[in-house]
Design a protein around this motif. Structure first.
Motif, PDB file in Angstrom:
ATOM      1  N   LEU A  57       0.829  -1.200   0.000  1.00 11.72           N
ATOM      2  CA  LEU A  57       0.000   0.000   0.000  1.00 11.72           C
ATOM      3  C   LEU A  57       0.867   1.254   0.000  1.00 11.72           C
ATOM      4  N   PHE A  58       0.619   2.132  -0.945  1.00  8.85           N
ATOM      5  CA  PHE A  58       1.255   3.445  -1.053  1.00  8.85           C
ATOM      6  C   PHE A  58       0.220   4.472  -0.589  1.00  8.85           C
ATOM      7  N   ILE A  59       0.485   5.172   0.520  1.00  6.78           N
ATOM      8  CA  ILE A  59      -0.386   6.233   1.010  1.00  6.78           C
ATOM      9  C   ILE A  59       0.248   7.574   0.656  1.00  6.78           C
ATOM     10  N   SER A  60      -0.401   8.303  -0.227  1.00  2.00           N
ATOM     11  CA  SER A  60       0.137   9.578  -0.691  1.00  2.00           C
ATOM     12  C   SER A  60      -0.626  10.732  -0.062  1.00  2.00           C
ATOM     13  N   LEU A  61       0.125  11.604   0.585  1.00  2.82           N
ATOM     14  CA  LEU A  61      -0.467  12.803   1.181  1.00  2.82           C
ATOM     15  C   LEU A  61      -0.078  14.056   0.408  1.00  2.82           C
ATOM     16  N   GLY A  62       0.650  13.877  -0.678  1.00  4.81           N
ATOM     17  CA  GLY A  62       1.097  15.023  -1.456  1.00  4.81           C
ATOM     18  C   GLY A  62       0.778  14.907  -2.930  1.00  4.81           C
ATOM     19  N   GLU A  63       1.406  13.938  -3.627  1.00  8.29           N
ATOM     20  CA  GLU A  63       1.199  13.770  -5.062  1.00  8.29           C
ATOM     21  C   GLU A  63      -0.076  12.984  -5.342  1.00  8.29           C
ATOM     22  N   SER A  64      -0.631  13.223  -6.508  1.00  7.26           N
ATOM     23  CA  SER A  64      -1.826  12.486  -6.920  1.00  7.26           C
ATOM     24  C   SER A  64      -1.450  11.085  -7.380  1.00  7.26           C
ATOM     25  N   MET A  65      -2.450  10.198  -7.402  1.00  5.34           N
ATOM     26  CA  MET A  65      -2.231   8.834  -7.852  1.00  5.34           C
ATOM     27  C   MET A  65      -1.703   8.805  -9.283  1.00  5.34           C
ATOM     28  N   GLU A  66      -2.232   9.659 -10.138  1.00  3.55           N
ATOM     29  CA  GLU A  66      -1.809   9.683 -11.539  1.00  3.55           C
ATOM     30  C   GLU A  66      -0.336  10.042 -11.659  1.00  3.55           C
TER      31      GLU A  66
END
Length: 485
Positions: A57-66
């Motif tokens: 699991l990658f949880i991103s709080l900055g960059e978008s998934m795309e």
């Protein structure tokens, strides 16, 4: 998972620094400024050993998934094998001026962001979680205490679900990350400086690690780490050293038979005196025994060396074609000392090389961005000795004649053997002499002999016992009888 089980970081060199990988079931901080490679490190961590079938699991709080998937795929990572939880603000956040909070695991009902994390983690039960970046939560907390409590609760929730966590921070003077360093079970600092990229491990609960700065490079396949060499003696390789003769009787007499395997030999002398040629003579004899050698050129071009050797009866091209010799030109300022040492290590451990020649020590010093010559070349030589590899270093001294010096860069202490070549002025002609200054494992001849290089190869004469003042560069003939004119 066992408390002591190690999880690979996905980077072979970093696993070596971590002495096996991350101890499982803990949370690790990767810190550094923008562009240091933290997100790339996360992709390595998430996409290694996918065959085990465990969720990532990658949880991103900055960059978008795309953005994340696009950039990860560009580096060759199998991004589709990783679940991405995109918690970054979207366009609606700006338009509607929305806000959100994250709370400890026991307060999951108090915020939509927390609900999404709990829902995803509870459904997936991921074994590896990467959070990029934890710094973003600092701006959502009302004060430092609340931020710390939120992070502690967040990490405890993930660890309780059976995950091993890697999270990033972007510490700065304005927003230091000491609190995250205390919370974490391990700390990796990624640095990008003028002299190159480095990674340093400063903390690892439940495991040992290799200290110091280790060179790192970002390439088309992600991160590559080049650990410092560690001298580990190989009992098989170093048990019974044997002689490596030069194949020229007079030189072998000077050396009491030759140089020993697993030793470091410095061939010292001024420019053009024949240091490289003498080193290649030892390599020629090694090739005759079937031993593989490698020459690293820091000054001379490979073609120049090949053409020059053809004119002095050293069949370098034939040795290269047979595979008993490899020659590499090291481009100035292209590599760090650790990267170069890694190339040498591959030649020794993968190709079975028994003799390494570095031509020259001064070129080595000038070719690397870091200027700690002694530490770097000491570590390399100690590693090679521990593997039973014979090492030849050519060392240039500035003085043509007079003011005798064995070396000028403070490396003579590394040598088990020191062979020196000198220019002499004799009856208006420039001549050469060869002598041995040091031989650690046996006795040696204390005389000097004339040294010549011709189209037939190296020729060495009888001891120059009729001369004195040879080391001054201007020798005098000694009269054999008092009444001799």
């Amino acid at each position: 998972m066992s408390k002591y089980e190690r999880l690979s970081s996905g980077i072979e060199g970093l696993d070596e620094v971590l002495e096996g990988g991350f101890p499982a079931g803990q949370a690790y901080l990767a810190r550094g400024g923008p562009g240091c490679g933290k997100t790339t490190l996360g992709w390595h961590f998430l996409t290694t050993n996918l065959d085990d079938g465990t969720p990532r699991l990658f949880i991103s709080l900055g960059e978008s998934m795309e953005q994340l998937r696009r950039n990860g795929a560009a580096s060759g990572f199998p991004v589709d094998a990783v679940h991405v939880l995109d918690l970054s603000p979207n366009a609606d956040f700006f338009v509607q001026n929305q806000g959100y909070d994250i709370f400890a695991a026991a307060q999951v009902e108090q915020g939509p962001l927390t609900e999404r994390i709990v829902e995803q983690v509870s459904a997936l039960k991921p074994q590896r979680v990467f959070i990029d970046s934890m710094t973003q939560l600092r701006y959502l907390a009302t004060d430092a205490y609340q931020f710390r409590q939120q992070v502690v609760g967040f990490l405890r929730f993930l660890l309780h679900q059976g995950a091993t966590v890697l999270f990033t921070s972007e510490g700065s003077q304005e927003a230091p990350d000491e609190d995250l360093q205390f919370i974490s079970d391990g700390i990796l600092t990624l640095q990008m400086q003028e002299e190159g990229r480095h990674v340093q491990v400063s903390k690892l609960r439940g495991g040992t690690f290799r200290k110091g700065l280790h060179s790192m490079r970002i390439c088309d396949r992600g991160l590559v780490v080049f650990p410092h060499l560690v001298a580990v003696e190989d009992p098989v390789a170093t048990a019974a050293p044997r002689l490596c003769p030069a194949g020229i009787p007079e030189i072998d007499e000077l050396l009491s038979g030759g140089i020993e395997t697993g030793t470091v030999t410095i061939i010292s002398g001024p420019s053009g005196v024949g240091k490289t040629t003498l080193g290649l003579q030892f390599i020629k004899e090694a090739a005759g025994r079937g031993d593989r050698s490698v020459v690293y050129l820091f000054e001379e071009a490979v073609d120049t060396l090949l053409n020059r050797c053809e004119g002095i009866n050293i069949p370098v091209r034939a040795m290269v074609n047979r595979g008993t010799l490899a020659i590499f030109k090291v481009d100035p300022l292209l590599y760090s000392p650790d990267e170069f040492a890694h190339q040498v290590r591959l030649e020794v451990e993968k190709a079975g090389t028994q003799l390494i020649m570095i031509d020259s020590v001064l070129g080595y010093k000038l070719s690397f961005k870091e200027d700690d010559l002694i530490r770097n070349i000491h570590g390399l030589c100690q590693y090679l000795k521990g593997r039973g590899v014979t090492t030849i270093l050519t060392n240039e001294v500035e003085s043509i004649t007079g003011d005798f010096k064995a070396t000028e860069l403070g490396v003579s202490y590394l040598a088990d053997n020191i062979i020196f070549l000198r220019y002499l002025e004799m009856r208006g002609q420039m001549r050469r002499a060869i002598g041995v200054l040091k031989k650690r494992l046996s006795d040696f001849e204390k005389t000097l002999r004339e040294f010549e290089i011709s189209r037939y190869g190296i020729k060495v004469g009888r001891p120059l016992t009729q001369l004195r003042g040879i080391l001054s560069g201007v020798p005098e003939f000694i009269k054999s009888h008092e009444n001799e004119p």
